[in-house]
Scaffold this active site. Structure first.
Site, PDB file in Angstrom:
ATOM      1  N   LYS A   1       0.836  -1.210   0.000  1.00  0.00           N
ATOM      2  CA  LYS A   1       0.000   0.000   0.000  1.00  0.00           C
ATOM      3  C   LYS A   1       0.866   1.255   0.000  1.00  0.00           C
ATOM      4  O   LYS A   1       0.656   2.172  -0.785  1.00  0.00           O
ATOM      5  CB  LYS A   1      -0.925   0.015   1.235  1.00  0.00           C
ATOM      6  CG  LYS A   1      -1.841  -1.188   1.346  1.00  0.00           C
ATOM      7  CD  LYS A   1      -2.757  -1.081   2.549  1.00  0.00           C
ATOM      8  CE  LYS A   1      -2.069  -1.082   3.893  1.00  0.00           C
ATOM      9  NZ  LYS A   1      -1.362  -2.331   4.237  1.00  0.00           N
TER      10      LYS A   1
ATOM     11  N   ARG B   1      -9.727   0.593   8.763  1.00  0.00           N
ATOM     12  CA  ARG B   1      -9.247  -0.759   9.053  1.00  0.00           C
ATOM     13  C   ARG B   1     -10.241  -1.565   9.860  1.00  0.00           C
ATOM     14  O   ARG B   1      -9.951  -2.709  10.218  1.00  0.00           O
ATOM     15  CB  ARG B   1      -7.985  -0.663   9.898  1.00  0.00           C
ATOM     16  CG  ARG B   1      -6.772  -0.905   9.088  1.00  0.00           C
ATOM     17  CD  ARG B   1      -5.634  -0.796  10.050  1.00  0.00           C
ATOM     18  NE  ARG B   1      -4.639  -0.031   9.417  1.00  0.00           N
ATOM     19  CZ  ARG B   1      -3.408  -0.454   9.200  1.00  0.00           C
ATOM     20  NH1 ARG B   1      -3.024  -1.590   9.622  1.00  0.00           N
ATOM     21  NH2 ARG B   1      -2.570   0.290   8.574  1.00  0.00           N
TER      22      ARG B   1
ATOM     23  N   ARG C   1      11.837  -5.689   5.167  1.00  0.00           N
ATOM     24  CA  ARG C   1      11.582  -4.270   4.873  1.00  0.00           C
ATOM     25  C   ARG C   1      12.516  -3.360   5.675  1.00  0.00           C
ATOM     26  O   ARG C   1      12.777  -3.588   6.844  1.00  0.00           O
ATOM     27  CB  ARG C   1      10.136  -3.921   5.205  1.00  0.00           C
ATOM     28  CG  ARG C   1       9.859  -2.421   5.048  1.00  0.00           C
ATOM     29  CD  ARG C   1       8.417  -2.103   5.003  1.00  0.00           C
ATOM     30  NE  ARG C   1       7.709  -2.480   6.220  1.00  0.00           N
ATOM     31  CZ  ARG C   1       6.416  -2.297   6.382  1.00  0.00           C
ATOM     32  NH1 ARG C   1       5.691  -1.767   5.426  1.00  0.00           N
ATOM     33  NH2 ARG C   1       5.835  -2.668   7.505  1.00  0.00           N
TER      34      ARG C   1
ATOM     35  N   ARG D   1      11.386  -1.364  11.106  1.00  0.00           N
ATOM     36  CA  ARG D   1      10.312  -0.958  12.018  1.00  0.00           C
ATOM     37  C   ARG D   1      10.198  -1.959  13.153  1.00  0.00           C
ATOM     38  O   ARG D   1      10.311  -3.160  12.936  1.00  0.00           O
ATOM     39  CB  ARG D   1       8.974  -0.901  11.252  1.00  0.00           C
ATOM     40  CG  ARG D   1       8.752   0.411  10.575  1.00  0.00           C
ATOM     41  CD  ARG D   1       7.569   0.449   9.651  1.00  0.00           C
ATOM     42  NE  ARG D   1       6.342  -0.203  10.090  1.00  0.00           N
ATOM     43  CZ  ARG D   1       5.205  -0.171   9.393  1.00  0.00           C
ATOM     44  NH1 ARG D   1       5.155   0.496   8.237  1.00  0.00           N
ATOM     45  NH2 ARG D   1       4.131  -0.782   9.818  1.00  0.00           N
TER      46      ARG D   1
ATOM     47  N   ARG E   1      -0.086  -8.899  13.558  1.00  0.00           N
ATOM     48  CA  ARG E   1      -0.698  -7.936  12.623  1.00  0.00           C
ATOM     49  C   ARG E   1      -1.518  -8.658  11.552  1.00  0.00           C
ATOM     50  O   ARG E   1      -2.579  -8.192  11.155  1.00  0.00           O
ATOM     51  CB  ARG E   1       0.391  -7.072  11.968  1.00  0.00           C
ATOM     52  CG  ARG E   1       0.972  -6.051  12.949  1.00  0.00           C
ATOM     53  CD  ARG E   1       2.283  -5.495  12.453  1.00  0.00           C
ATOM     54  NE  ARG E   1       2.154  -4.748  11.216  1.00  0.00           N
ATOM     55  CZ  ARG E   1       3.168  -4.507  10.381  1.00  0.00           C
ATOM     56  NH1 ARG E   1       4.380  -4.963  10.662  1.00  0.00           N
ATOM     57  NH2 ARG E   1       2.973  -3.810   9.295  1.00  0.00           N
TER      58      ARG E   1
HETATM   59  P1  AP5 Z   1       4.865  -1.636   1.864  1.00  0.00           P
HETATM   60  O1  AP5 Z   1       4.533  -0.798   0.676  1.00  0.00           O
HETATM   61  O2  AP5 Z   1       5.620  -0.987   2.974  1.00  0.00           O
HETATM   62  O3  AP5 Z   1       3.536  -2.352   2.403  1.00  0.00           O
HETATM   63  P2  AP5 Z   1       2.281  -1.762   3.191  1.00  0.00           P
HETATM   64  O4  AP5 Z   1       1.074  -2.431   2.630  1.00  0.00           O
HETATM   65  O5  AP5 Z   1       2.309  -0.260   3.191  1.00  0.00           O
HETATM   66  O6  AP5 Z   1       2.590  -2.376   4.616  1.00  0.00           O
HETATM   67  P3  AP5 Z   1       2.543  -1.734   6.068  1.00  0.00           P
HETATM   68  O7  AP5 Z   1       3.218  -2.751   6.959  1.00  0.00           O
HETATM   69  O8  AP5 Z   1       3.099  -0.349   6.108  1.00  0.00           O
HETATM   70  O9  AP5 Z   1       1.057  -1.721   6.321  1.00  0.00           O
HETATM   71  P4  AP5 Z   1       0.385  -1.784   7.636  1.00  0.00           P
HETATM   72  O10 AP5 Z   1      -0.973  -1.593   7.135  1.00  0.00           O
HETATM   73  O11 AP5 Z   1       0.591  -2.946   8.514  1.00  0.00           O
HETATM   74  O12 AP5 Z   1       1.135  -0.648   8.493  1.00  0.00           O
HETATM   75  P5  AP5 Z   1       0.758   0.849   8.808  1.00  0.00           P
HETATM   76  O13 AP5 Z   1       1.997   1.614   8.781  1.00  0.00           O
HETATM   77  O14 AP5 Z   1      -0.405   1.298   8.014  1.00  0.00           O
HETATM   78  O15 AP5 Z   1       5.655  -2.931   1.340  1.00  0.00           O
HETATM   79  C1  AP5 Z   1       6.149  -3.904   2.249  1.00  0.00           C
HETATM   80  C2  AP5 Z   1       7.492  -4.466   1.753  1.00  0.00           C
HETATM   81  O16 AP5 Z   1       7.267  -5.194   0.546  1.00  0.00           O
HETATM   82  C3  AP5 Z   1       8.548  -3.405   1.417  1.00  0.00           C
HETATM   83  O17 AP5 Z   1       9.807  -3.891   1.766  1.00  0.00           O
HETATM   84  C4  AP5 Z   1       8.422  -3.241  -0.113  1.00  0.00           C
HETATM   85  O18 AP5 Z   1       9.640  -2.837  -0.693  1.00  0.00           O
HETATM   86  C5  AP5 Z   1       8.021  -4.646  -0.539  1.00  0.00           C
HETATM   87  N1  AP5 Z   1       7.136  -4.666  -1.712  1.00  0.00           N
HETATM   88  C6  AP5 Z   1       6.109  -3.804  -1.982  1.00  0.00           C
HETATM   89  N2  AP5 Z   1       5.505  -4.134  -3.147  1.00  0.00           N
HETATM   90  C7  AP5 Z   1       6.153  -5.254  -3.615  1.00  0.00           C
HETATM   91  C8  AP5 Z   1       5.997  -6.088  -4.760  1.00  0.00           C
HETATM   92  N3  AP5 Z   1       5.039  -5.855  -5.666  1.00  0.00           N
HETATM   93  N4  AP5 Z   1       6.822  -7.131  -4.917  1.00  0.00           N
HETATM   94  C9  AP5 Z   1       7.816  -7.395  -3.995  1.00  0.00           C
HETATM   95  N5  AP5 Z   1       8.021  -6.635  -2.893  1.00  0.00           N
HETATM   96  C10 AP5 Z   1       7.196  -5.581  -2.697  1.00  0.00           C
HETATM   97  O19 AP5 Z   1       0.236   0.687  10.322  1.00  0.00           O
HETATM   98  C11 AP5 Z   1       1.108   0.350  11.368  1.00  0.00           C
HETATM   99  C12 AP5 Z   1       0.327   0.250  12.669  1.00  0.00           C
HETATM  100  O20 AP5 Z   1      -0.308   1.519  12.963  1.00  0.00           O
HETATM  101  C13 AP5 Z   1      -0.824  -0.769  12.672  1.00  0.00           C
HETATM  102  O21 AP5 Z   1      -0.378  -2.077  12.977  1.00  0.00           O
HETATM  103  C14 AP5 Z   1      -1.729  -0.180  13.759  1.00  0.00           C
HETATM  104  O22 AP5 Z   1      -1.253  -0.473  15.040  1.00  0.00           O
HETATM  105  C15 AP5 Z   1      -1.600   1.326  13.530  1.00  0.00           C
HETATM  106  N6  AP5 Z   1      -2.625   1.836  12.612  1.00  0.00           N
HETATM  107  C16 AP5 Z   1      -2.426   2.396  11.374  1.00  0.00           C
HETATM  108  N7  AP5 Z   1      -3.587   2.722  10.802  1.00  0.00           N
HETATM  109  C17 AP5 Z   1      -4.562   2.354  11.683  1.00  0.00           C
HETATM  110  C18 AP5 Z   1      -5.983   2.401  11.646  1.00  0.00           C
HETATM  111  N8  AP5 Z   1      -6.653   2.876  10.580  1.00  0.00           N
HETATM  112  N9  AP5 Z   1      -6.654   1.937  12.728  1.00  0.00           N
HETATM  113  C19 AP5 Z   1      -6.010   1.471  13.812  1.00  0.00           C
HETATM  114  N10 AP5 Z   1      -4.660   1.379  13.893  1.00  0.00           N
HETATM  115  C20 AP5 Z   1      -3.946   1.812  12.848  1.00  0.00           C
END
Ligand code: AP5
Length: 206
Positions: A13, A88, A122, A152, A163
């Site tokens: 994402k 979410r 990552r 992270r 997660r």
């Molecule tokens: P990346 O693009 O970083 O993936 P992502 O989907 O953004 O993953 P996140 O871990 O950031 O999502 P998340 O939803 O768990 O975390 P968030 O920060 O929102 O890609 C991942 C890896 O894969 C990278 O190394 C990349 O290079 C590689 N990659 C990407 N595309 C690829 C491809 N096509 N092929 C191969 N490799 C690829 O949230 C963190 C925390 O915050 C949550 O756990 C929660 O505690 C809190 N939080 C955030 N939002 C909320 C909410 N709305 N409600 C409640 N808590 C929340």
């Protein structure tokens, strides 16, 4: 164009939101990035959010809904935005209905084993938010902006599994929620990054 990026942790994402936002000149609103910034700055919200994030749990709905409501009122959201990581939960999605009109929901679909491999490798830049994978860094330890890359805390093995469980129990029901509203576009997130980018561009350009 107001877009939601749905999908499990590690689906890509953030990677795709950065590229699409740059191409369309609209802001990427990542609730995860907002929370990590708040933690770094040690704000009251950050201190509260840290214990949830470190445990791989979701931050309470009320906290996150207030953050998004406030963010969407800013001027740069006038011409559209990508919501990356929000909503979410079903209560978050219901609250969003009273805040914004969403045009399309992009769901990046990736199998759990691939997600675990991606997240464990990552590396991120805490300064500019760029994301990398160790397999493509060729030993480089710094971001293109010059900052040292880090893992992270919530990408450690045990937290990743939590997660994923939280995603399946609390966020996956949103696939059905948006399917019923006719807004959902599912994209195979296991393809290479350029192909995914082109597929999303085709969806958001209608
Ligand atoms: P990346 O693009 O970083 O993936 P992502 O989907 O953004 O993953 P996140 O871990 O950031 O999502 P998340 O939803 O768990 O975390 P968030 O920060 O929102 O890609 C991942 C890896 O894969 C990278 O190394 C990349 O290079 C590689 N990659 C990407 N595309 C690829 C491809 N096509 N092929 C191969 N490799 C690829 O949230 C963190 C925390 O915050 C949550 O756990 C929660 O505690 C809190 N939080 C955030 N939002 C909320 C909410 N709305 N409600 C409640 N808590 C929340």
């Amino acid at each position: 164009m107001n877009v939601i990026f749905l999908g499990p942790p590690g689906a890509g994402k953030g990677t795709q939101a950065q590229r699409i936002c740059a191409a369309l000149n609209i802001p990427q609103i990542s609730t995860g990035d907002i929370l990590r910034r708040a933690i770094k700055e040690q704000t009251a919200t950050g201190l509260k959010a840290k214990e949830y994030i470190d445990a791989g749990k979701l931050v309470p709905d009320g906290v996150i809904i207030d953050i998004v409501r406030e963010r969407l009122q800013q001027d740069d959201c006038q011409n559209g935005y990508i919501l990356d990581g929000f909503p979410r939960t079903v209560p978050q999605a219901e609250a969003l209905e009273g805040i914004a009109k969403i045009d399309v929901v992009v769901d990046l679909d990736v199998a759990d084993e691939e997600l675990i491999a991606r997240l464990s490798g990552r590396r991120v830049c805490l300064k500019c938010g760029a994301t990398y994978h160790v397999s493509r860094l060729n030993g480089e330890t710094k971001c293109t902006c010059g900052e040292e890359l880090v893992q992270r805390d919530d990408d450690k093995a045990e937290t990743v599994l939590n997660r994923l469980n939280v995603y399946h129990s609390q966020t996956a029901p949103l696939v059905d929620f948006y399917q019923k509203k006719g807004l959902l576009k599912v994209i195979d997130g296991a393809q290479d990054m350029d192909t995914i980018f082109e597929s999303i561009m085709a969806v958001v350009k209608g």
